[in-house]
Motif scaffolding. Structure first.
Motif: not given
Length: 286
Positions: A132-136, A139-146
């Protein structure tokens, strides 16, 4: 060779489980179960005998992944738990329980339980935090980064180990350390190279076909994967030192002939926790 294949299948099964259930309520439950089992294995390894502390520590270790998974939702509801204060109270509770059975409970026993029940569950929790890094960092990460970061951690831990094994088997000549006589310098180098190459390929696929936010460079991936590959090997060696100190071959017997959860996840716990910590540092400090 057969053992290595079986271990690989077990590791792959764990990886698939984490990936498939990463966005479902099953994810924190699986992580809580793994944390509880791993903590129990370490406590048995150090021959801990205080039942009261054992029960409290196992409950605490199971709650940690649940907290880190649902903390954002609690915050949205206006509930913020003071983590530092809770850990301090938990530590005090263990020492008070030590006094109840002081004749059979040493300070080093409680220290081992604290490490096992705090670091191990937190390290497992980082898999959920990475997911869930995009929630943390919106704007810097999207849903696929998790998904990418979870696979990235798995690659740096598991593929590094695989490349290290085969490189050492066929090219190894110089011993790496007395901790694990079978490990070689050549194997370690091969492991790092394999970890870096596989991570770059993984990143290329995600950066080309999935990422909508391009906030990571190839250079960052190369440097980070090299560091994490070394961290993963250190995790494996650390586990070996602990087992050697207490004269045991494996932490557990969950996988007959192949050890327990800690035997299979030692490298991954080091890698995932280091990866999450480095992301926080680079994104909040620099």
């Amino acid at each position: 060779m057969r053992k290595r294949i079986i271990v690989g299948v077990i590791a792959a099964a764990l990886a698939i489980t984490v990936i498939v259930f990463r966005d479902t309520p099953a994810m924190p439950i699986v992580l809580a179960l793994l944390s509880c089992i791993a903590t129990y294995e370490i406590e048995k390894c150090v021959r801990f005998q205080n039942k009261a502390i054992e029960v409290v520590s196992l409950v605490f270790s199971a709650l940690v992944p649940l907290y880190y998974t649902y903390a954002p939702r609690l915050a949205e509801a206006g509930v913020t738990l003071p983590v530092t204060a809770l850990v301090a109270l938990y530590t005090l509770a263990l020492f008070i329980l030590m006094l109840v059975n002081y004749e059979h409970t040493k300070f080093e026993d409680v220290a081992a339980v604290l490490v096992a029940s705090i670091f191990v569950p937190w390290a497992f929790s980082t898999l959920s935090l990475l997911s869930n890094i995009d929630a943390r960092f919106p704007g810097e990460f999207d849903g696929h980064h998790g998904l990418f970061f979870i696979l990235f951690a798995l690659f740096c831990a598991l593929i590094t180990d695989t490349f290290a094994y085969f490189t050492g088997k066929f090219l190894g000549k110089h011993k790496l350390t007395k901790i694990s006589p079978k490990k070689t310098v050549e194997g370690a180098v091969g492991g790092v190279v394999g970890g870096v190459l596989s991570s770059v390929i993984l990143f290329a696929v995600f950066d080309t076909y999935f990422f909508t936010v391009h906030s990571i460079s190839y250079l960052e991936v190369v440097i980070l994967s090299a560091v994490l590959s070394v961290v993963g090997m250190c995790g494996d060696l650390t586990a070996s030192v602990v087992k050697r100190n207490f004269g045991v071959k494996d932490f557990g017997k969950l996988f007959p002939g192949h050890g327990g959860v800690m035997d299979r996840c030692d490298s991954l716990l080091f890698v995932s926790s280091a990866l999450y910590a480095l992301i926080l540092l680079t994104r909040t400090v620099f």
